[in-house]
Motif scaffolding. Structure first.
Motif, PDB file in Angstrom:
ATOM      1  N   PHE A  41       0.836  -1.207   0.000  1.00  0.00           N
ATOM      2  CA  PHE A  41       0.000   0.000   0.000  1.00  0.00           C
ATOM      3  C   PHE A  41       0.866   1.251   0.000  1.00  0.00           C
ATOM      4  N   ARG A  42       0.626   2.123  -0.968  1.00  0.00           N
ATOM      5  CA  ARG A  42       1.342   3.410  -0.980  1.00  0.00           C
ATOM      6  C   ARG A  42       0.379   4.483  -1.454  1.00  0.00           C
ATOM      7  N   TYR A  43       0.410   5.595  -0.740  1.00  0.00           N
ATOM      8  CA  TYR A  43      -0.474   6.697  -1.105  1.00  0.00           C
ATOM      9  C   TYR A  43       0.191   7.493  -2.233  1.00  0.00           C
ATOM     10  N   GLU A  44       0.100   6.945  -3.450  1.00  0.00           N
ATOM     11  CA  GLU A  44       0.711   7.595  -4.605  1.00  0.00           C
ATOM     12  C   GLU A  44      -0.390   8.101  -5.519  1.00  0.00           C
ATOM     13  N   ARG A  45      -0.017   8.947  -6.488  1.00  0.00           N
ATOM     14  CA  ARG A  45      -1.011   9.412  -7.449  1.00  0.00           C
ATOM     15  C   ARG A  45      -1.269   8.275  -8.441  1.00  0.00           C
TER      16      ARG A  45
ATOM     17  N   ALA B 212      -1.774   4.601 -14.924  1.00  0.00           N
ATOM     18  CA  ALA B 212      -1.694   3.250 -15.492  1.00  0.00           C
ATOM     19  C   ALA B 212      -0.587   2.464 -14.812  1.00  0.00           C
ATOM     20  N   GLY B 213      -0.925   1.307 -14.243  1.00  0.00           N
ATOM     21  CA  GLY B 213       0.096   0.466 -13.614  1.00  0.00           C
ATOM     22  C   GLY B 213       0.575   0.982 -12.268  1.00  0.00           C
ATOM     23  N   ARG B 214      -0.032   2.057 -11.761  1.00  0.00           N
ATOM     24  CA  ARG B 214       0.344   2.523 -10.421  1.00  0.00           C
ATOM     25  C   ARG B 214      -0.913   2.695  -9.576  1.00  0.00           C
ATOM     26  N   TYR B 215      -0.924   2.005  -8.462  1.00  0.00           N
ATOM     27  CA  TYR B 215      -2.116   1.966  -7.622  1.00  0.00           C
ATOM     28  C   TYR B 215      -1.743   2.255  -6.177  1.00  0.00           C
ATOM     29  N   ARG B 216      -2.764   2.447  -5.356  1.00  0.00           N
ATOM     30  CA  ARG B 216      -2.499   2.611  -3.921  1.00  0.00           C
ATOM     31  C   ARG B 216      -2.478   1.266  -3.219  1.00  0.00           C
TER      32      ARG B 216
ATOM     33  N   HIS C 194       0.404  -5.189  -5.887  1.00  0.00           N
ATOM     34  CA  HIS C 194       0.900  -6.485  -5.401  1.00  0.00           C
ATOM     35  C   HIS C 194       2.351  -6.692  -5.794  1.00  0.00           C
ATOM     36  N   GLN C 195       3.075  -7.245  -4.866  1.00  0.00           N
ATOM     37  CA  GLN C 195       4.462  -7.594  -5.157  1.00  0.00           C
ATOM     38  C   GLN C 195       4.701  -9.052  -4.813  1.00  0.00           C
ATOM     39  N   ALA C 196       5.572  -9.693  -5.607  1.00  0.00           N
ATOM     40  CA  ALA C 196       6.098 -11.001  -5.245  1.00  0.00           C
ATOM     41  C   ALA C 196       7.593 -10.766  -5.132  1.00  0.00           C
TER      42      ALA C 196
ATOM     43  N   VAL D 130      19.949   4.816  -7.924  1.00  0.00           N
ATOM     44  CA  VAL D 130      20.156   4.803  -6.466  1.00  0.00           C
ATOM     45  C   VAL D 130      19.015   4.122  -5.716  1.00  0.00           C
ATOM     46  N   ARG D 131      17.823   3.992  -6.370  1.00  0.00           N
ATOM     47  CA  ARG D 131      16.649   3.416  -5.726  1.00  0.00           C
ATOM     48  C   ARG D 131      16.159   4.350  -4.614  1.00  0.00           C
ATOM     49  N   GLY D 132      14.882   4.222  -4.291  1.00  0.00           N
ATOM     50  CA  GLY D 132      14.306   5.215  -3.394  1.00  0.00           C
ATOM     51  C   GLY D 132      14.401   4.899  -1.911  1.00  0.00           C
TER      52      GLY D 132
ATOM     53  N   THR E 150       9.186   2.511 -17.069  1.00  0.00           N
ATOM     54  CA  THR E 150       9.266   2.377 -15.608  1.00  0.00           C
ATOM     55  C   THR E 150       9.928   1.046 -15.238  1.00  0.00           C
ATOM     56  N   ALA E 151      10.250   0.956 -13.951  1.00  0.00           N
ATOM     57  CA  ALA E 151      10.839  -0.283 -13.448  1.00  0.00           C
ATOM     58  C   ALA E 151       9.751  -1.342 -13.264  1.00  0.00           C
ATOM     59  N   LEU E 152      10.095  -2.567 -13.608  1.00  0.00           N
ATOM     60  CA  LEU E 152       9.161  -3.686 -13.446  1.00  0.00           C
ATOM     61  C   LEU E 152       9.508  -4.484 -12.198  1.00  0.00           C
ATOM     62  N   ILE E 153      10.808  -4.674 -12.020  1.00  0.00           N
ATOM     63  CA  ILE E 153      11.330  -5.486 -10.914  1.00  0.00           C
ATOM     64  C   ILE E 153      12.533  -4.718 -10.367  1.00  0.00           C
TER      65      ILE E 153
ATOM     66  N   VAL F 134       8.971  -7.957  -7.423  1.00  0.00           N
ATOM     67  CA  VAL F 134       8.335  -7.882  -8.740  1.00  0.00           C
ATOM     68  C   VAL F 134       7.044  -7.090  -8.582  1.00  0.00           C
ATOM     69  N   GLY F 135       6.859  -6.072  -9.391  1.00  0.00           N
ATOM     70  CA  GLY F 135       5.594  -5.336  -9.400  1.00  0.00           C
ATOM     71  C   GLY F 135       4.609  -6.071 -10.289  1.00  0.00           C
ATOM     72  N   ILE F 136       3.678  -6.803  -9.662  1.00  0.00           N
ATOM     73  CA  ILE F 136       2.821  -7.688 -10.470  1.00  0.00           C
ATOM     74  C   ILE F 136       1.959  -6.901 -11.458  1.00  0.00           C
ATOM     75  N   GLU F 137       1.365  -5.788 -11.005  1.00  0.00           N
ATOM     76  CA  GLU F 137       0.527  -5.001 -11.919  1.00  0.00           C
ATOM     77  C   GLU F 137       1.326  -4.450 -13.097  1.00  0.00           C
ATOM     78  N   ARG F 138       2.592  -4.126 -12.853  1.00  0.00           N
ATOM     79  CA  ARG F 138       3.412  -3.617 -13.968  1.00  0.00           C
ATOM     80  C   ARG F 138       3.609  -4.701 -15.012  1.00  0.00           C
ATOM     81  N   LEU F 139       3.934  -5.898 -14.582  1.00  0.00           N
ATOM     82  CA  LEU F 139       4.141  -6.984 -15.538  1.00  0.00           C
ATOM     83  C   LEU F 139       2.834  -7.350 -16.242  1.00  0.00           C
TER      84      LEU F 139
HETATM   85  P1  AMP Z   1       9.991  -0.716  -4.888  1.00  0.00           P
HETATM   86  O1  AMP Z   1       9.470  -1.485  -3.714  1.00  0.00           O
HETATM   87  O2  AMP Z   1       9.673   0.737  -4.846  1.00  0.00           O
HETATM   88  O3  AMP Z   1      11.394  -1.042  -5.212  1.00  0.00           O
HETATM   89  O4  AMP Z   1       9.147  -1.233  -6.149  1.00  0.00           O
HETATM   90  C1  AMP Z   1       9.342  -2.485  -6.720  1.00  0.00           C
HETATM   91  C2  AMP Z   1       8.388  -2.642  -7.880  1.00  0.00           C
HETATM   92  O5  AMP Z   1       7.037  -2.582  -7.405  1.00  0.00           O
HETATM   93  C3  AMP Z   1       8.462  -1.503  -8.878  1.00  0.00           C
HETATM   94  O6  AMP Z   1       9.456  -1.741  -9.810  1.00  0.00           O
HETATM   95  C4  AMP Z   1       7.095  -1.534  -9.501  1.00  0.00           C
HETATM   96  O7  AMP Z   1       7.056  -2.524 -10.510  1.00  0.00           O
HETATM   97  C5  AMP Z   1       6.208  -1.963  -8.360  1.00  0.00           C
HETATM   98  N1  AMP Z   1       5.491  -0.817  -7.755  1.00  0.00           N
HETATM   99  C6  AMP Z   1       5.968   0.092  -6.879  1.00  0.00           C
HETATM  100  N2  AMP Z   1       5.020   0.978  -6.536  1.00  0.00           N
HETATM  101  C7  AMP Z   1       3.883   0.622  -7.200  1.00  0.00           C
HETATM  102  C8  AMP Z   1       2.537   1.133  -7.280  1.00  0.00           C
HETATM  103  N3  AMP Z   1       2.151   2.192  -6.569  1.00  0.00           N
HETATM  104  N4  AMP Z   1       1.648   0.505  -8.082  1.00  0.00           N
HETATM  105  C9  AMP Z   1       2.035  -0.590  -8.800  1.00  0.00           C
HETATM  106  N5  AMP Z   1       3.268  -1.103  -8.763  1.00  0.00           N
HETATM  107  C10 AMP Z   1       4.193  -0.520  -7.991  1.00  0.00           C
END
Ligand code: AMP
Length: 405
Positions: free
Chosen positions: A113-117, A120-124, A127-129, A257-259, A277-280, A304-309
């Motif tokens: 869960f992240r409070y982001e704007r 497409a492919g970015r949600y609040r 899912h990650q694996a 540098v990653r966030g 954007t980054a996928l994994i 892995v950002g599942i929604e991105r893939l």
């Molecule tokens: P991070 O944990 O920031 O390193 O993100 C790892 C991966 O999770 C990213 O490369 C994206 O594929 C995915 N990801 C991060 N934030 C989001 C988001 N808000 N919605 C969908 N996927 C995300």
């Protein structure tokens, strides 16, 4: 809320084709994680907010503005997890996993869960694996993780470029930070408002700002790579050497540098040129376990950002064939027995609850994309048969239920 209830912004439902693509990505990840020797761990969705504040870092976007933080009835500050690594580290220490074997390989999957704007492919809620290796300092582990990333993308048929960098360690990062900071002071007028503000708290983050003026301003900034200590340089060199031997393609991105604050040495992202954007993404975090009170334990992982893939995979379609059982007249007990027989044999069977003539029923079969209609009327019951219609070829025949192929 008046009128129809909507899900909150950035929170989405997964159904139909989206869900099939979701499952496809998830099952490829899980299958490969298992083949690489990772064991699953199911982590809680809620942790103490402090866990993320201390690991991801106070000066990061995630902690400053993206966490869903709330207090429970006893006034404790909790957070919906924004990522999986911090929880995995907490679990590793809390369960004394380090006492069980010399190193550990864990994988997890679930909502973050992240409070982001949203876009497409970015949600609040997304899912990650992800995987984590605890207790291995050897650069072979870094290379093997990248090979795993590359296997996931290859299996799913997704083109991506692997970007790689090293962020150094305790010994060399400080010197670099100072050099970068003094460089940034010199170009401060060209930085965007956010970077101007964060350069003192988190100067490394300025390097991956997407704003054009910042990109130009940092183009000739000092690079971590030139400040690496002997051990870090050797580690990085060996990672690259192993990757070449394993045939994993990569591109060095000296501004990567990653966030998140916890990374040390190797960091990487698999980037899609199509999405930009980054996928994994992942890397090493050799001090995090120790900082949380565990024994010194070098560690690394990725998510892995599942929604991105999902955006980049085709709908695999339904795997199994669907039989629609259509009863006419008072034949229910016979029809349900036929349905049971087919289900025991592993077939997917739906009994039609529609009423109406054959044409209507076949229209319905078409709508739900059934492959076969199994028609049961009083005549069929009398003779102990069914009428099987192959809806793709139109071919139709009568046969005993146990003869249905
Ligand atoms: P991070 O944990 O920031 O390193 O993100 C790892 C991966 O999770 C990213 O490369 C994206 O594929 C995915 N990801 C991060 N934030 C989001 C988001 N808000 N919605 C969908 N996927 C995300």
């Amino acid at each position: 809320m008046a009128g129809k209830l909507q899900s909150p912004r950035g929170f989405h439902d997964l159904t139909g084709s989206d869900l099939r693509r979701f499952r496809r990505v998830s099952s490829v990840c899980r299958e490969l994680f298992t083949r690489y020797g990772f064991e699953e761990i199911i982590l809680p969705v809620v942790e103490y907010a402090e866990l993320f504040e201390r690991s991801i870092g106070e000066a990061t976007d995630i902690v400053q503005k993206e966490m869903f933080v709330f207090t429970d009835r006893k006034g404790r500050r909790l957070a919906l997890r924004p990522e999986g690594t911090a929880g995995a580290v907490r679990a590793f220490i809390q369960n004394n996993l380090y006492a069980l074997r010399p190193y550990h390989k864990l994988f997890y999957e679930g909502p973050m869960f992240r409070y982001e704007r949203p876009q497409a492919g970015r949600y609040r809620q997304f899912h990650q694996a992800g995987v984590e290796i605890f207790g291995v300092a050897d650069p072979l582990a870094d290379a093997e993780l990248l090979k795993l990333v590359s296997d996931i993308l290859e299996t799913l048929g997704i083109p991506a470029v692997m970007e790689l960098n090293s962020l150094g360690c305790r010994n060399c990062r400080g010197g670099y930070r100072d050099a970068l900071l003094s460089y940034l002071e010199g170009v401060a007028d060209h930085l965007c408002e956010v970077c101007f503000d964060r350069k003192n708290r988190n100067p490394l983050r300025v390097l991956d700002c997407k704003v054009e003026s910042c990109r130009r301003a940092v183009a000739s900034a000092p690079k971590m790579i030139d400040f690496l200590c002997e051990e870090c340089r050797e580690h990085y060199r060996r990672v690259k050497e192993y990757l070449k031997e394993l045939g994993v393609g990569f591109r060095e991105n000296l501004n990567l540098v990653r966030g998140l604050d916890y990374y040390t040495r190797t960091v990487f992202e698999a980037v899609s040129d199509e999405l930009g954007t980054a996928l994994i993404a992942g890397g090493r975090y050799d001090y995090l376990v120790e900082e949380f009170g565990g024994p010194p334990t070098p560690a690394l992982g990725f998510a892995v950002g599942i929604e991105r893939l999902m955006l980049l995979v085709e709908d695999p379609g339904r795997e199994e064939e669907l039989y629609l059982l259509i009863p006419f007249g008072d034949v229910w007990s016979y029809a349900l027995k036929v349905a049971s027989l087919l289900r025991y044999r592993g077939k997917k069977v739906e009994v039609s609850y529609r009423r109406g003539g054959l044409r209507k029923q076949l229209e319905f079969a078409n709508r739900i994309k059934a492959d076969f209609a199994v028609i049961v009327g009083e005549e069929e019951v009398k003779e102990g048969v069914v009428t099987l219609k192959d809806l793709r070829s139109g071919e139709q025949r009568r046969l005993r239920p146990e003869e249905i192929p």
